[in-house]
Design a protein around this motif. Structure first.
Motif, mmCIF file in Angstrom:
data_model
loop_
_atom_site.group_PDB
_atom_site.id
_atom_site.type_symbol
_atom_site.label_atom_id
_atom_site.label_comp_id
_atom_site.label_asym_id
_atom_site.label_seq_id
_atom_site.Cartn_x
_atom_site.Cartn_y
_atom_site.Cartn_z
ATOM 1 N N UNK A 233 4.720 -56.211 28.676
ATOM 2 C CA UNK A 233 3.681 -55.431 28.036
ATOM 3 C C UNK A 233 3.130 -54.386 28.991
ATOM 4 N N UNK A 234 2.705 -53.263 28.429
ATOM 5 C CA UNK A 234 2.092 -52.180 29.191
ATOM 6 C C UNK A 234 0.702 -51.933 28.611
ATOM 7 N N UNK A 235 -0.297 -51.870 29.482
ATOM 8 C CA UNK A 235 -1.676 -51.633 29.068
ATOM 9 C C UNK A 235 -2.173 -50.323 29.662
ATOM 10 N N UNK A 236 -3.273 -49.830 29.105
ATOM 11 C CA UNK A 236 -3.866 -48.588 29.592
ATOM 12 C C UNK A 236 -3.311 -47.396 28.843
ATOM 13 N N UNK A 237 -4.204 -46.595 28.270
ATOM 14 C CA UNK A 237 -3.768 -45.491 27.411
ATOM 15 C C UNK A 237 -2.836 -44.512 28.121
ATOM 16 N N UNK A 238 -3.168 -44.144 29.348
ATOM 17 C CA UNK A 238 -2.340 -43.163 30.052
ATOM 18 C C UNK A 238 -0.942 -43.703 30.322
ATOM 19 N N UNK A 239 -0.873 -44.944 30.763
ATOM 20 C CA UNK A 239 0.438 -45.537 31.053
ATOM 21 C C UNK A 239 1.252 -45.724 29.775
ATOM 22 N N UNK B 235 6.080 -41.322 25.439
ATOM 23 C CA UNK B 235 6.723 -40.006 25.428
ATOM 24 C C UNK B 235 8.133 -40.069 26.011
ATOM 25 N N UNK B 236 8.371 -41.026 26.900
ATOM 26 C CA UNK B 236 9.700 -41.172 27.483
ATOM 27 C C UNK B 236 10.648 -42.010 26.648
ATOM 28 N N UNK B 237 10.196 -42.461 25.469
ATOM 29 C CA UNK B 237 11.055 -43.265 24.596
ATOM 30 C C UNK B 237 11.327 -44.656 25.129
ATOM 31 N N UNK B 238 10.396 -45.175 25.955
ATOM 32 C CA UNK B 238 10.620 -46.469 26.600
ATOM 33 C C UNK B 238 9.885 -47.617 25.938
ATOM 34 N N UNK C 42 -4.411 -42.419 17.309
ATOM 35 C CA UNK C 42 -3.616 -41.284 16.845
ATOM 36 C C UNK C 42 -2.898 -40.591 17.997
ATOM 37 N N UNK C 43 -3.556 -40.461 19.144
ATOM 38 C CA UNK C 43 -2.932 -39.807 20.302
ATOM 39 C C UNK C 43 -1.716 -40.593 20.777
ATOM 40 N N UNK C 44 -1.835 -41.906 20.829
ATOM 41 C CA UNK C 44 -0.703 -42.725 21.268
ATOM 42 C C UNK C 44 0.396 -42.748 20.211
ATOM 43 N N UNK C 45 0.014 -42.755 18.943
ATOM 44 C CA UNK C 45 1.018 -42.689 17.885
ATOM 45 C C UNK C 45 1.848 -41.419 18.002
ATOM 46 N N UNK C 46 1.161 -40.311 18.286
ATOM 47 C CA UNK C 46 1.863 -39.042 18.431
ATOM 48 C C UNK C 46 2.805 -39.067 19.624
ATOM 49 N N UNK C 47 2.362 -39.643 20.734
ATOM 50 C CA UNK C 47 3.224 -39.757 21.919
ATOM 51 C C UNK C 47 4.457 -40.587 21.602
#
Length: 236
Positions: free
Chosen positions: A125-131, A137-140, A156-161
């Protein structure tokens, strides 16, 4: 592994190896068969009381349910559950606690939070909005989830990323709202103020972390939601 907002989840993952068929079980209320990972097992305590066994680990004979909470409550009110349990356990009608539907839901919530905790400890799992945004965005990311009380803007911002990373811009797809608020997620993952989480892509032939999380989530949501199939049969 993403589900557009408001789309009902259906369990799609199995614990069997590729090519193997998952064992089927029969719902004692509807008579329908389903894979055991889609149903909820009930067990009998030594004093004859019915107990939920969401992980299907309790010893002895079990009975299986494939209905939603609302349908189970209706079956209890109509007296159908006791008869079905007596037939399933081949015994006198067992003791059914008044809060059995709530106990089952609590057990499914624990199964989900335990699964998230296991995946966190496993580094999946990855936490934190920036991470999360960077990996998205990298498709990971194999899956993206938001707490039930996450802000619309942050989600919405993370969904878009995620859509950018998966080349699905314009699809309207995005992360799934969990039936857990940030407080519950923070406790489950042992971190402060967990609002969003990403599940990284699997690295092997076994089921990925995203599939394991989705399975636990789907069982809980299907139990909480009304079951269209059961309504159509009129069996409950």
């Amino acid at each position: 592994m993403r589900t557009p907002h408001n789309e009902r989840l259906t369990p799609t993952t199995r614990s069997t190896r590729p090519g193997e068929k998952s064992p089927e079980r029969k719902c004692i209320l509807t008579g329908r068969h389903g894979e055991r990972e889609d149903l909820i097992r009930l067990a009998i305590s030594p004093d004859g009381q019915v107990l939920p066994d969401p992980r299907a680990r309790a010893p002895g004979r079990g009975a299986w349910l494939g209905v939603s909470r609302a349908e189970l409550e209706a079956a209890i009110e109509k007296g159908k559950l006791k008869g079905a349990l007596a037939r399933a356990f081949k015994s006198a009608p067992p003791l059914v606690p008044e809060d059995l539907p709530a106990q089952i839901e609590a057990g499914l919530v624990r199964t989900l939070t335990d699964r998230l905790g296991l995946e966190m400890r496993g580094g999946n799992l990855i936490l934190g909005s920036e991470r999360i945004a960077e990996h998205a965005r990298g498709g990971a990311l194999a899956a993206l989830y938001h707490a039930s009380d996450a802000s619309e803007g942050g989600a919405a911002k993370l969904d878009q990323a995620w859509r950018v990373g998966m080349d699905r811009e314009g699809s309207g797809e995005g992360g799934t709202r969990l039936p857990l608020d940030r407080a519950a997620l923070s406790v489950a993952l042992g971190r402060d103020n967990v609002v969003h989480l990403g599940v990284i892509m699997g690295r092997g032939a076994d089921r990925s972390a995203a599939e394991r999380v989705e399975q636990a989530l789907a069982r809980l949501q299907n139990y909480r939601d009304a079951s269209q199939d059961a309504r159509e049969t009129g069996a409950v």
